[in-house]
Design a protein around this motif. Structure first.
Motif, PDB file in Angstrom:
ATOM      1  N   GLN A 159       0.811  -1.229   0.000  1.00  0.00           N
ATOM      2  CA  GLN A 159       0.000   0.000   0.000  1.00  0.00           C
ATOM      3  C   GLN A 159       0.841   1.275   0.000  1.00  0.00           C
ATOM      4  O   GLN A 159       0.355   2.339  -0.359  1.00  0.00           O
ATOM      5  CB  GLN A 159      -0.939   0.015   1.219  1.00  0.00           C
ATOM      6  CG  GLN A 159      -2.044  -1.031   1.166  1.00  0.00           C
ATOM      7  CD  GLN A 159      -2.876  -0.958  -0.116  1.00  0.00           C
ATOM      8  OE1 GLN A 159      -3.319   0.108  -0.525  1.00  0.00           O
ATOM      9  NE2 GLN A 159      -3.063  -2.098  -0.785  1.00  0.00           N
ATOM     10  N   ASP A 160       2.122   1.158   0.405  1.00  0.00           N
ATOM     11  CA  ASP A 160       2.975   2.355   0.448  1.00  0.00           C
ATOM     12  C   ASP A 160       3.834   2.504  -0.802  1.00  0.00           C
ATOM     13  O   ASP A 160       4.751   3.319  -0.842  1.00  0.00           O
ATOM     14  CB  ASP A 160       3.922   2.291   1.664  1.00  0.00           C
ATOM     15  CG  ASP A 160       3.141   2.446   2.940  1.00  0.00           C
ATOM     16  OD1 ASP A 160       2.115   3.159   2.915  1.00  0.00           O
ATOM     17  OD2 ASP A 160       3.535   1.839   3.957  1.00  0.00           O
TER      18      ASP A 160
ATOM     19  N   SER B  66      -1.361  12.015   1.457  1.00  0.00           N
ATOM     20  CA  SER B  66      -0.081  12.368   2.065  1.00  0.00           C
ATOM     21  C   SER B  66       0.730  11.099   2.274  1.00  0.00           C
ATOM     22  O   SER B  66       0.163  10.019   2.454  1.00  0.00           O
ATOM     23  CB  SER B  66      -0.324  13.054   3.417  1.00  0.00           C
ATOM     24  OG  SER B  66       0.900  13.251   4.084  1.00  0.00           O
ATOM     25  N   ASN B  67       2.043  11.233   2.269  1.00  0.00           N
ATOM     26  CA  ASN B  67       2.869  10.074   2.621  1.00  0.00           C
ATOM     27  C   ASN B  67       3.234  10.077   4.098  1.00  0.00           C
ATOM     28  O   ASN B  67       3.936   9.184   4.573  1.00  0.00           O
ATOM     29  CB  ASN B  67       4.137  10.025   1.751  1.00  0.00           C
ATOM     30  CG  ASN B  67       5.025  11.239   1.974  1.00  0.00           C
ATOM     31  OD1 ASN B  67       4.586  12.222   2.586  1.00  0.00           O
ATOM     32  ND2 ASN B  67       6.244  11.192   1.483  1.00  0.00           N
ATOM     33  N   ARG B  68       2.794  11.107   4.824  1.00  0.00           N
ATOM     34  CA  ARG B  68       3.132  11.196   6.253  1.00  0.00           C
ATOM     35  C   ARG B  68       1.897  11.403   7.132  1.00  0.00           C
ATOM     36  O   ARG B  68       2.000  11.443   8.333  1.00  0.00           O
ATOM     37  CB  ARG B  68       4.103  12.359   6.495  1.00  0.00           C
ATOM     38  CG  ARG B  68       5.457  12.225   5.799  1.00  0.00           C
ATOM     39  CD  ARG B  68       6.370  11.247   6.541  1.00  0.00           C
ATOM     40  NE  ARG B  68       7.696  11.222   5.955  1.00  0.00           N
ATOM     41  CZ  ARG B  68       8.081  10.369   5.004  1.00  0.00           C
ATOM     42  NH1 ARG B  68       7.239   9.475   4.529  1.00  0.00           N
ATOM     43  NH2 ARG B  68       9.312  10.396   4.533  1.00  0.00           N
ATOM     44  N   ARG B  69       0.755  11.612   6.542  1.00  0.00           N
ATOM     45  CA  ARG B  69      -0.469  11.846   7.323  1.00  0.00           C
ATOM     46  C   ARG B  69      -1.585  10.960   6.781  1.00  0.00           C
ATOM     47  O   ARG B  69      -1.504  10.484   5.647  1.00  0.00           O
ATOM     48  CB  ARG B  69      -0.907  13.315   7.223  1.00  0.00           C
ATOM     49  CG  ARG B  69       0.151  14.314   7.695  1.00  0.00           C
ATOM     50  CD  ARG B  69      -0.293  15.732   7.372  1.00  0.00           C
ATOM     51  NE  ARG B  69       0.818  16.669   7.430  1.00  0.00           N
ATOM     52  CZ  ARG B  69       1.111  17.432   8.482  1.00  0.00           C
ATOM     53  NH1 ARG B  69       0.366  17.384   9.559  1.00  0.00           N
ATOM     54  NH2 ARG B  69       2.135  18.257   8.455  1.00  0.00           N
ATOM     55  N   GLN B  70      -2.616  10.803   7.585  1.00  0.00           N
ATOM     56  CA  GLN B  70      -3.751   9.953   7.193  1.00  0.00           C
ATOM     57  C   GLN B  70      -4.735  10.728   6.311  1.00  0.00           C
ATOM     58  O   GLN B  70      -5.116  11.853   6.655  1.00  0.00           O
ATOM     59  CB  GLN B  70      -4.526   9.494   8.446  1.00  0.00           C
ATOM     60  CG  GLN B  70      -3.845   8.405   9.243  1.00  0.00           C
ATOM     61  CD  GLN B  70      -3.609   7.161   8.409  1.00  0.00           C
ATOM     62  OE1 GLN B  70      -4.488   6.707   7.687  1.00  0.00           O
ATOM     63  NE2 GLN B  70      -2.389   6.632   8.481  1.00  0.00           N
ATOM     64  N   THR B  71      -5.152  10.105   5.224  1.00  0.00           N
ATOM     65  CA  THR B  71      -6.183  10.727   4.394  1.00  0.00           C
ATOM     66  C   THR B  71      -7.418  11.005   5.254  1.00  0.00           C
ATOM     67  O   THR B  71      -7.827  10.154   6.044  1.00  0.00           O
ATOM     68  CB  THR B  71      -6.557   9.783   3.237  1.00  0.00           C
ATOM     69  OG1 THR B  71      -5.393   9.562   2.467  1.00  0.00           O
ATOM     70  CG2 THR B  71      -7.633  10.383   2.341  1.00  0.00           C
TER      71      THR B  71
ATOM     72  N   ASP C  74      -7.637  13.191   7.682  1.00  0.00           N
ATOM     73  CA  ASP C  74      -7.312  13.895   8.935  1.00  0.00           C
ATOM     74  C   ASP C  74      -7.455  15.398   8.756  1.00  0.00           C
ATOM     75  O   ASP C  74      -7.193  15.928   7.681  1.00  0.00           O
ATOM     76  CB  ASP C  74      -5.869  13.590   9.354  1.00  0.00           C
ATOM     77  CG  ASP C  74      -5.788  12.294  10.144  1.00  0.00           C
ATOM     78  OD1 ASP C  74      -6.838  11.613  10.265  1.00  0.00           O
ATOM     79  OD2 ASP C  74      -4.681  11.956  10.601  1.00  0.00           O
TER      80      ASP C  74
ATOM     81  N   SER D 228       2.177  16.451   1.172  1.00  0.00           N
ATOM     82  CA  SER D 228       0.794  16.526   1.632  1.00  0.00           C
ATOM     83  C   SER D 228      -0.034  17.362   0.678  1.00  0.00           C
ATOM     84  O   SER D 228       0.376  18.462   0.281  1.00  0.00           O
ATOM     85  CB  SER D 228       0.712  17.137   3.038  1.00  0.00           C
ATOM     86  OG  SER D 228       1.193  16.196   3.985  1.00  0.00           O
TER      87      SER D 228
END
Ligand code: GLC
Length: 557
Positions: A455-456, A530-535, A537, A551
């Motif tokens: 998934q990443d 984002s690759n560092r935050r949750q969709t 949020d 982001s």
């Protein structure tokens, strides 16, 4: 500035396929149309929320016409037929129908600056000085005293003129000697090309990518090109100013005529390679003064940009400032003539994390104001194959030119699509046959199958970006405005329509600072991707970014 009533080609994502190395259905090691058909669901399965499909809107096929393949199809010997390597006309019709069934448009490469020297037009033209096609190409007598008629050079190296025994004359070729240039001043040539375009448009083709679209017209007097100051190598194409064999005013009339042919049909797109050395200026003039030339001029700013935020930002700013209000920009990083962007950028960047670069580049491509064009394999982070053994090399026009490697071979960027970790990366659907070009050694770990499980992965990031691009009107039609200025290590820009504001943040480094010259409008944001935050949020205006953070945020209001 908001664009009204955008055409599909303005909000759609285009994907370039190099048919020889995309997918081989019949186990001969050469990619083909049936192979592409079998991979259509991978490109777009018709479900806009699909988790297993990339979701592109159009595919541009590098040439599939009948060709002796001296320049891998960019040397056409019959415009009305498909090269048997790829299949037949029925396969093509099936491709159009199956692609359309999945909302995928089909764009063909149109190579009409020149034909192959095997084309019946050239065979006839070269036979004598008095045949019905005698002036369909650019023929000239030798210079007084003998030798080439003027100083024009071929792009691949060596003289632009080749002598023909039957006519005792020279013919001109912008590229290889096997690719004689058509005489675009001849009304019959123009008519023949426009009729041929209608043949493909009638079959349902959704547009063309014009190959070398700035070189059709040549000086009527065939004057020498001026040589650049202090140029020592007189045989190097780049050492001349191409005043007399490129970008002539008449060239624009030809493109206007082509555009008029497309306008006879609904919703077709005219894309043009304005030439590998073209930059912003060309992308502006090729829209046409009345926006009646190319819908999407392909110029090469990004192909030759270093991976530095400030540099890239200034290129985008220039494009924003210079693109006329009714025109529309296009962006691409890679194509079949350029080293793949990850190879270029890992080389010149301070960051060696190729996945971080791949995702940041993908974000840029899919969030600037303009049509994004992807090159096959880019969506999994394919890199150039740097070790193709000489006996397997295929870029004959470059390798074979008389002065040796004037431009580097392009084989490394055209290697087989890496589908899975089976022999030959699944290129021939499980059959272990030697592909046209060798598969890159990294295919065991870098392939579509592996990345769809993760998934990443870069692939999932592209897939989600394409969905986010489609679902958010600010991203596909909103204005673009940067919030920061050179020389920061990140980009921060807004995309805006009257209805929506999206903020794009791309951190190119480990540094965690985000400093804006302009205040960030709106306090409350929601994560689109984002690759560092949750969709999903919610957050307050971010003043700090995490290392390599990407982001894409929508303003809440
Ligand atoms: C264009 C094509 C390139 C080809 C050349 C001659 O630049 O992109 O691949 O070799 O034209 O047709």
């Amino acid at each position: 500035m908001e664009f009204r009533e955008p055409g599909w080609w303005q909000h759609g994502v285009i994907y370039q396929i190099y048919p020889l190395t995309f997918a081989d259905s019949n186990g001969d090691g050469l990619g083909d149309l049936q192979g592409i058909i079998r991979r259509l669901d991978y490109l777009n399965d018709g479900n806009p929320n699909s988790k297993s499909s990339l979701g592109v809107d159009a595919i541009w096929l590098s040439p599939i016409y009948q060709s002796p393949m001296v320049d891998n199809g960019y040397d056409v010997s019959d415009y009305y037929d498909i090269c048997p390597t790829f299949g037949c006309l029925d396969d093509f019709k099936q491709l159009v129908s199956e692609a359309h069934g999945r909302n995928i448009k089909i764009i063909l490469d149109l190579v009409v600056n020149h034909t192959s020297n095997q084309h019946s037009w050239f065979i006839e033209s070269s036979r004598s000085r008095d045949n019905p096609k005698e002036d369909w190409y650019l023929w000239l007598d030798p210079a007084p005293g003998g030798g080439e008629p003027n100083n024009w050079i071929a792009y691949f190296g060596g003289p632009g003129w080749t002598f023909n025994e039957d006519r005792q004359q020279y013919y001109y070729h912008t590229f290889n000697a096997n690719q004689p240039d058509l005489n675009w001043r001849h009304p019959e040539v123009r008519k023949a090309v426009y009729d041929m375009m209608r043949f493909w448009l009638d079959l349902g083709v959704d547009g063309f990518r014009l190959d070398a679209s700035s070189t059709y017209s040549k000086d009527e007097l065939f004057r020498d090109n001026p040589i650049k100051f202090e140029a020592t190598d007189r045989k190097d194409y780049n050492n001349q100013y191409h005043l007399y064999n490129k970008n002539l005013p008449e060239n624009h009339y030809i493109i206007q005529e082509m555009r008029a042919v497309l306008e006879e049909y609904d919703e077709r797109v005219l894309i043009g390679e304005t030439f590998i050395d073209s930059r912003l200026y060309d992308s502006i003039i090729f829209h046409g003064v009345d926006n009646n030339e190319l819908h999407l001029p392909l110029t090469f700013e990004f192909a030759f940009s270093p991976w530095y935020p400030g540099y890239i930002q200034r290129e985008i700013e220039k494009k924003e400032l210079m693109t006329p209000p009714e025109a529309w920009p296009a962006y691409f990083f890679d194509n079949h003539d350029l080293p793949r962007h990850l190879s270029r950028w890992i080389d010149c960047s301070l960051c060696i994390d190729s996945e971080a670069i791949a995702k940041a580049a993908a974000t840029l491509l899919l969030t600037v104001r303009g049509t994004p064009i992807l090159y096959y394999g880019e969506e999994i982070g394919m890199v150039n194959h740097e070790d193709i053994p000489p006996e397997m090399a295929k870029d004959k026009v470059v390798i074979g030119n008389i002065d040796g490697e004037v431009i580097p071979s392009r084989d490394g960027t055209r290697t087989p699509m890496q589908w899975d970790d089976s022999p030959q990366a699944g290129f021939s659907f499980g059959q272990d046959v030697q592909p046209y070009l060798p598969v890159n050694d990294n295919f065991k770990t870098l392939n579509v199958a592996a990345q769809s499980q993760d998934q990443d992965s870069i692939w999932h990031f592209y897939r989600q970006l394409i969905q986010v691009h489609r679902q958010n009107e600010a991203l596909h039609r909103g204005s673009w405005r940067s919030l920061i200025h050179y020389p920061y290590e990140h980009l921060a820009y807004l995309r805006q329509t009257n209805q929506q504001t999206v903020l794009v943040l791309i951190n190119f480094s480990e540094e965690k600072e985000l400093t804006t010259n302009d205040p960030i409008p709106y306090d409350d944001w929601q994560v689109l991707l984002s690759n560092r935050r949750q969709t999903g949020d919610k957050l307050k205006s971010p003043q700090r970014l995490q290392g390599f953070e990407i982001s894409i945020l929508a303003a809440l209001d």
